[in-house]
Design an enzyme around this catalytic site. Structure first.
Site, PDB file in Angstrom:
ATOM      1  CE  LYS A   2      29.138  39.203  34.754  1.00  0.00           C
ATOM      2  NZ  LYS A   2      29.386  40.322  35.689  1.00  0.00           N
ATOM      3  CB  SER A  53      31.444  42.351  38.713  1.00  0.00           C
ATOM      4  OG  SER A  53      31.109  41.727  39.914  1.00  0.00           O
ATOM      5  CB  SER A  99      30.819  38.474  38.851  1.00  0.00           C
ATOM      6  OG  SER A  99      30.211  39.585  38.201  1.00  0.00           O
TER       7      SER A  99
END
Lengths: 473, 68
Positions: A80, A179, A155
């Site tokens: 990420k 997330s 997320s």
């Protein structure tokens, strides 16, 4: 012929170790696949092809000389874009961070580099790990491989999307209110939020200091446990990092489900909030499966979901605003609207409210610990609702907090999202299995037993390859 | 003449106090909605627990020595 797109961490590592698969071949196949299909999914913000091939070649040479570093050696992964990687921007998917350059690797990135893993690139997220799938940022939002029109969860949206689409066998995510587990739920993969402190946060851009967790994301439970072991461990540079030894999650992983006592927190989705009927049906069936496999299953009660949500959101608002205050004041127009709307409430949270939320957190943690005295784990839903359309900000805002994940950010205890089936239209369903602090071995064991019995983990979405690429990938 | 401030005056004052003048000018509805969310009171503590008997996070000066 081995399908390199969906080759898992353990199988790939075994083939590499036996010199039946070149890490270069695996890496190249995934880079080709990313080039062929990612325009449809927007999972990657940056593909580090040259670096990946160089790392794969190094791994191949080392293994040829008999120097095998462990189960991540030569295994590709994606991070990420909230993890620092030396010399690269950690954009957090934000215009505000486009010119950033990281001076050093995040602790977990260094761990994976030392383990010989191969970084494929940095993947999309919701801006600063909050907000939602935004269309007003320099990069488009990641898409859900099961249905491009639907929210992939976030997320850690790019991590979930890349895994489900067969672009990587492993990914790193972060989880402050769910997330890691939300994209795992929406994309039909496995996402673990471990115990607070089990994995270092050093070199990870913060969202909410006291609720942030790093989490491994994979397509199966076993691969997830392998990745967890590769990135967990004490980091003297992170004050939140535990000094405990990482618990062994692999030895007992496949020892079955005879004996564990599992509580079902049903009232979260039957009384406290409205839930999708398919989600409720699937977790009911999952409880039945666990019981048939030998677990002792009973309903338990905790405080209402709204209280956990209040606690998490107040801390989240106050701490995230402290991080972003200057930019929100000086350049609010540079945030996506969804992000700005999630950051702004923090400006109005009083110090008294924040302190009370921390006090409430302590009370809720005690309540959970008390409930766990007679239990080895609990299960509850992950998302209450199915993923909505990705281009409907009103629906995103409405559904974002309709979830039970943030409960385990409040407690700081481990929780994993595993698939529980599909709707009639093929949308993944999921539940959470959560345990005691540092109880990852039991959480993984129950998840493994359940997934082995049902076969829902590791299912592939219908990815259409362009004709030219289909021959190669 | 009524000197009582309206809700939007209160939000404007609070927002300006927080340095959010620019955000208020560009995104007035967003700031108003944010004020409503941020100012909303916390839910009731679990039965038998209050903010008086629930311990706040404890500051531990020794932890900094251990970190060295």
């Amino acid at each position: 012929m081995t399908d390199l797109a969906y080759l898992g961490v353990a199988e790939g590592a075994a083939l590499i170790r036996a010199k039946r698969l070149s890490p270069v071949e695996w890496t190249r196949a995934l880079l080709d696949r990313i080039a062929a299909i990612d325009a449809d999914y927007n999972a990657f913000l940056v593909v580090t092809a040259e670096r990946a091939l160089a790392q794969a070649k190094t791994a191949e040479a080392e293994i040829a000389k008999g120097r095998w570093r462990g189960p991540m050696h030569g295994v590709p992964y994606a991070a990420k874009d909230i993890f620092d990687i030396e010399g690269m921007a950690t954009t957090c998917h934000s215009k505000i961070r486009m010119n950033h350059r990281a001076a050093a690797d995040a602790f977990v990135v260094k761990k994976l580099r030392d383990a010989g893993a191969v970084l494929l690139g940095k993947v999309a997220l919701h801006e600063f790990a909050t907000g939602g799938p935004a269309f007003d940022l320099p990069w488009p939002p990641a898409r859900n491989p099961w249905n491009r029109d639907l929210h992939p969860g976030g997320s850690s949206s790019g991590s979930g999307s890349a895994l489900a689409a067969g672009m990587t066998p492993a990914a790193l995510g972060t989880d402050t209110g769910g997330s890691v587990r939300n994209p795992a739920t929406c994309c039909g993969i496995v996402g673990m939020k471990p115990t607070y402190g089990a994995i270092s946060l050093a070199g990870v851009f913060p969202l909410t200091y006291s609720l942030d967790h790093v989490g491994p994301m994979t397509r199966t439970v076993e691969y997830n446990a392998i990745l967890f072991h590769a990135i967990a461990g004490h980091d003297p540079h992170d004050p939140t990092s535990t000094r405990r030894d990482t618990p062994d999650c692999l030895t007992e992983l496949k020892s079955g489900l005879k004996g564990p006592r599992i509580g079902v927190v049903e009232h979260f989705y039957t009384e406290d909030a409205a839930a999708d009927l398919d989600q409720v049906r699937a977790i009911g069936e999952a409880a039945g499966v666990l019981q048939r496999l030998g677990a002792h299953v009973k309903a338990i009660r905790l405080s209402p979901l709204s209280l956990w949500t209040d606690c998490n959101r107040t801390i989240h608002q106050a701490e995230s605003y402290a991080i972003h205050e200057k930019d929100v004041q000086e350049r609010p127009e540079d945030f996506a609207a969804l992000t700005r709307n999630r950051l702004l409430p923090g400006a109005f949270v009083s110090s008294a409210k924040y302190i009370k939320a921390q006090q409430l957190r302590a009370a809720l943690c005690r309540e959970f610990a008390e409930a766990m005295r007679d239990l080895d784990a609990v299960i509850t839903l992950s998302s209450l609702l199915l993923p909505c359309r990705i281009d409907d900000p009103a629906a995103i805002a409405k559904t974002y907090d309709q979830q039970c994940r943030l409960v385990f950010n409040v407690t700081g205890t481990p929780a994993i999202s595993v698939p529980t089936g599909f709707t009639a239209s093929g949308i993944p369903l999921a539940m959470q299995i959560a345990g005691r602090a540092f109880g990852e071995p039991m959480v993984y064991r129950i998840a493994q037993g359940y997934c082995e019995a049902t076969g829902f983990a590791g299912k592939r979405p219908p990815i259409r390859l362009p004709e030219r690429a289909a021959a190669r990938v | 003449m009524n000197d009582t401030p309206t809700a939007s005056d209160t939000v404007r004052l609070l927002a300006e106090q927080q340095g959010l003048g620019k955000a208020l000018k560009l995104f007035p509805d967003g700031v108003k909605a944010a004020a409503e969310r941020g100012l909303r009171p916390l839910g009731e503590f679990p039965k038998g627990t209050t903010s008086l008997n629930s311990p706040a996070p404890i500051f531990d000066p020794a932890q900094f020595e251990r970190a060295k």
